[in-house]
Design a protein around this motif. Structure first.
Motif, short mmCIF file in Angstrom:
data_model
loop_
_atom_site.label_atom_id
_atom_site.label_comp_id
_atom_site.label_asym_id
_atom_site.label_seq_id
_atom_site.Cartn_x
_atom_site.Cartn_y
_atom_site.Cartn_z
N SER A 2 10.59 13.10 -1.15
CA SER A 2 9.16 13.40 -1.10
C SER A 2 8.33 12.16 -0.79
N MET A 3 8.74 11.00 -1.33
CA MET A 3 7.97 9.78 -1.11
C MET A 3 8.15 9.22 0.30
N SER A 4 9.17 9.65 1.02
CA SER A 4 9.39 9.18 2.39
C SER A 4 8.47 9.86 3.40
N LYS A 5 7.93 11.01 3.03
CA LYS A 5 7.23 11.86 3.99
C LYS A 5 6.03 11.17 4.63
N LEU A 6 5.26 10.43 3.86
CA LEU A 6 4.07 9.77 4.41
C LEU A 6 4.45 8.84 5.55
N TYR A 7 5.48 8.04 5.37
CA TYR A 7 5.92 7.11 6.42
C TYR A 7 6.46 7.86 7.64
N VAL A 8 7.31 8.85 7.42
CA VAL A 8 7.91 9.60 8.53
C VAL A 8 6.82 10.27 9.38
N ASP A 9 5.83 10.88 8.72
CA ASP A 9 4.73 11.52 9.44
C ASP A 9 3.88 10.49 10.18
N TYR A 10 3.67 9.34 9.57
CA TYR A 10 2.85 8.28 10.19
C TYR A 10 3.49 7.80 11.49
N VAL A 11 4.79 7.59 11.48
CA VAL A 11 5.48 7.14 12.70
C VAL A 11 5.38 8.21 13.78
N SER A 12 5.56 9.45 13.40
CA SER A 12 5.47 10.54 14.38
C SER A 12 4.08 10.63 15.00
N GLU A 13 3.04 10.46 14.19
CA GLU A 13 1.66 10.57 14.68
C GLU A 13 1.23 9.37 15.52
N ASP A 66 0.85 -1.19 0.00
CA ASP A 66 0.00 0.00 0.00
C ASP A 66 0.89 1.25 0.00
N GLU A 67 0.28 2.43 0.02
CA GLU A 67 1.05 3.67 -0.09
C GLU A 67 2.01 3.86 1.08
N LEU A 68 1.56 3.48 2.29
CA LEU A 68 2.41 3.64 3.46
C LEU A 68 3.63 2.72 3.37
N GLU A 69 3.43 1.50 2.95
CA GLU A 69 4.55 0.55 2.84
C GLU A 69 5.52 1.00 1.75
N TYR A 70 5.00 1.51 0.64
CA TYR A 70 5.88 2.01 -0.41
C TYR A 70 6.68 3.21 0.08
N SER A 71 6.03 4.07 0.85
CA SER A 71 6.72 5.22 1.43
C SER A 71 7.83 4.76 2.37
N CYS A 72 7.57 3.70 3.13
CA CYS A 72 8.59 3.15 4.03
C CYS A 72 9.78 2.62 3.23
N ALA A 73 9.51 1.97 2.10
CA ALA A 73 10.60 1.48 1.25
C ALA A 73 11.45 2.64 0.75
N CYS A 74 10.80 3.73 0.37
CA CYS A 74 11.54 4.91 -0.09
C CYS A 74 12.37 5.52 1.04
N HIS A 75 11.79 5.54 2.24
CA HIS A 75 12.53 6.05 3.40
C HIS A 75 13.76 5.18 3.68
#
Length: 279
Positions: free
Chosen positions: A250-261, A209-218
């Protein structure tokens, strides 16, 4: 089909060491794998996908624990193995949908990399390719094409010496036994990829999903920031610049924000995982 590919190109800025399993006297040779070239199978030097995957796991898990505020040294051995080593199978079933759901919600990196949870195993969604040198011999296998041969200087040898520093400076310890013989130095040689060599690979992320893909980019962004592969980094080997086909920042941002929240939820989940894995 939901399979995404991120193409990676590494350009070495210092020699790269990555030793194989074949003994060669005092010479440590690069790891090799066979490729069919001009109707013959040839051994070509590579950097293994397994080694790269291990580096990515270490980087993303260390980053994860730092972001949620847990020191890695404070976790149990079982938890450490699950996150950093891919787990270890043990008797005692924990196979249940709720656990898989909780992993997906609280640690996307485990979903990507997979692990073992006592008797339950999960396969990772991320596939890591071999790093192959960009050379004429491998044009058939690489995205980048070149007329430059692997034997044009991409491979080189370097050597180091070790000496008994204690015997050369016996005053550093009170119980050193010395004689009149000259302090011996041992020379050892290493085959390396030369600085300036390019290596290419790719990461495939399957059904994420989008979150997992963002994590891969991070994860890849952490690798880019770390800037090191292979052995002998303490003496300057393995530095590189990384170019990816995806905008990693830019693609890492979703994951980074998710962990913070969700940091507090993740802290509670880690405590539950400790109980589950150590029961």
């Amino acid at each position: 089909m939901n399979i995404k590919t991120i193409e990676l190109t590494f350009e070495l800025t210092s020699p790269l060491s990555h030793f194989g399993d074949e003994p060669a006297g005092t010479m440590q040779t690069l790891r090799r794998q066979k490729f069919r070239i001009n109707n013959k199978y040839e051994d070509m030097p590579v950097y293994s996908g397994n080694a790269l995957r291990g580096i990515l796991r270490t980087l993303v898990m260390t980053d994860y624990f730092e972001r949620i505020g847990i020191g890695v040294k404070s976790v149990s051995q079982n938890l450490y193995y699950t996150f950093f080593n891919g787990g270890s199978l043990k008797s005692g079933g924990v196979e249940n949908l709720a656990l898989k759901t909780s992993i997906k919600q609280n640690c996307p990196a485990l979903v990507l990399l997979g692990s073992a949870y006592r008797s339950m195993m999960t396969e990772g969604k991320m596939k890591v390719g071999i790093l192959k040198p960009v050379c004429a011999e491998l044009n058939e296998y690489n995205r980048h094409k070149t007329d430059e041969s692997i034997y044009s200087g991409m491979l080189s040898g370097t050597f180091y010496t070790r000496k008994d520093r204690l015997k050369s400076s016996p005053e550093n310890a009170k119980d050193v036994t010395t004689d009149n013989k000259e302090v011996m130095q041992m020379k050892y040689e290493s085959e390396v990829f030369s600085a300036g060599t390019k290596l290419e690979s790719e990461i495939k992320i399957e059904f994420a999903d989008e979150l997992e893909y963002s994590c891969a980019c991070h994860m890849l962004n952490l690798l880019k920031e770390s800037g090191h592969l292979g052995g002998k980094s303490s003496v300057g080997h393995g530095s590189f610049t990384l170019t990816a086909s995806e905008d990693l920042d830019s693609m890492s941002k979703l994951y980074v924000d998710y962990v913070s929240e969700h940091k507090d939820d993740m802290l509670n989940w880690i405590a539950e995982m400790e109980n589950t894995l150590n029961a």
